[in-house]
Design a protein around this motif. Structure first.
Motif, PDB file in Angstrom:
ATOM      1  N   ASP A  78    -125.070 -28.544  84.183  1.00 39.90           N
ATOM      2  CA  ASP A  78    -123.959 -28.333  83.254  1.00 39.90           C
ATOM      3  C   ASP A  78    -123.787 -29.631  82.469  1.00 39.90           C
ATOM      4  O   ASP A  78    -123.203 -30.588  82.969  1.00 39.90           O
ATOM      5  N   TRP A  85    -124.879 -26.575  89.109  1.00 36.29           N
ATOM      6  CA  TRP A  85    -124.158 -25.383  89.533  1.00 36.29           C
ATOM      7  C   TRP A  85    -124.598 -24.947  90.924  1.00 36.29           C
ATOM      8  O   TRP A  85    -125.730 -25.178  91.340  1.00 36.29           O
ATOM      9  N   LYS A  87    -123.232 -21.805  94.241  1.00 38.20           N
ATOM     10  CA  LYS A  87    -122.304 -20.737  94.601  1.00 38.20           C
ATOM     11  C   LYS A  87    -122.356 -20.512  96.104  1.00 38.20           C
ATOM     12  O   LYS A  87    -123.326 -20.887  96.765  1.00 38.20           O
ATOM     13  N   HIS A 103    -120.108 -17.953  87.248  1.00 37.15           N
ATOM     14  CA  HIS A 103    -119.303 -19.175  87.131  1.00 37.15           C
ATOM     15  C   HIS A 103    -117.811 -18.918  87.383  1.00 37.15           C
ATOM     16  O   HIS A 103    -116.958 -19.619  86.851  1.00 37.15           O
ATOM     17  N   TRP A 107    -118.197 -19.884  92.778  1.00 36.99           N
ATOM     18  CA  TRP A 107    -119.101 -20.833  92.133  1.00 36.99           C
ATOM     19  C   TRP A 107    -118.511 -22.240  92.232  1.00 36.99           C
ATOM     20  O   TRP A 107    -117.307 -22.416  92.334  1.00 36.99           O
ATOM     21  N   ARG A 109    -119.513 -26.601  90.995  1.00 33.06           N
ATOM     22  CA  ARG A 109    -120.419 -27.607  90.439  1.00 33.06           C
ATOM     23  C   ARG A 109    -120.621 -28.642  91.534  1.00 33.06           C
ATOM     24  O   ARG A 109    -119.731 -28.862  92.351  1.00 33.06           O
ATOM     25  N   THR A 122    -114.793 -23.710  91.305  1.00 32.36           N
ATOM     26  CA  THR A 122    -114.241 -23.163  90.068  1.00 32.36           C
ATOM     27  C   THR A 122    -113.451 -21.891  90.386  1.00 32.36           C
ATOM     28  O   THR A 122    -113.568 -21.333  91.464  1.00 32.36           O
ATOM     29  N   ASP A 127    -110.678 -22.948  84.650  1.00 34.23           N
ATOM     30  CA  ASP A 127    -111.676 -23.884  85.178  1.00 34.23           C
ATOM     31  C   ASP A 127    -110.997 -25.186  85.584  1.00 34.23           C
ATOM     32  O   ASP A 127    -111.040 -26.174  84.868  1.00 34.23           O
TER      33      ASP A 127
END
Length: 162
Positions: A78, A85, A87, A103, A107, A109, A122, A127
């Motif tokens: 990202d 990323w 999940k 996302h 999910w 980061r 997230t 966000d």
């Protein structure tokens, strides 16, 4: 004759001046574009290298204590956040991988800093990253072991899923 010569000389100077300015502007634009591109081994160009995630972390993992808990760490960068990323989901909570919106909830980061793994969860609503720091105890091609920095006695063990 003097007037004709003067006009011709001025036109020549003006032409040279316009050509020089045009070349300088073109050169600055071309060099700016060239700085954004990196030549490849083939004919053509590719964008500059983006960072790659640690290959020992990237992949699909399954928790050894709860076989229904899965995590996936991607090498998907990202650029806006400067993170990768990932999940996670827990099938024992009736959540399957297919249930996760792209996302959205589930999910996160992530980044690896030294021997710490940082995850920023997230949400679908907005966000707003929720930070979680983990200390890596073991990171091999087949095993991932860490503990939450805040809870040192709670150790999480994962095995790579093929």
């Amino acid at each position: 004759m003097k007037r004709k010569h003067l006009i011709v000389i001025l036109l020549c100077v003006a032409t040279i001046l316009v050509a020089t300015v045009g070349y300088c502007v073109y050169d600055m634009f071309f060099r700016a574009k060239e700085n954004q591109m990196v030549s490849t081994n083939s004919a053509g160009y590719a964008e500059k290298e983006i960072p790659h995630a640690d290959p020992l972390i990237v992949g699909k993992w399954q928790n050894t204590d709860n076989a229904h808990w899965h995590k996936v760490y991607y090498d998907d960068y990202d650029e806006q956040e400067g993170l990768f990323w990932g999940k996670e989901w827990d099938e024992s909570e009736d959540v399957l991988e297919e249930d996760l919106q792209y996302h959205g909830n589930g999910w996160f980061r992530w980044e690896k800093k030294g021997n710490e793994l940082h995850e920023y969860a997230t949400m679908e609503i907005r966000d707003v990253p929720i930070h979680r720091a983990c200390k890596l105890l073991l990171s091999t091609p087949d095993s991932l072991v860490y503990h939450d920095v805040a809870y040192k006695n709670q150790i999480f063990r994962f095995v790579r899923v093929k």
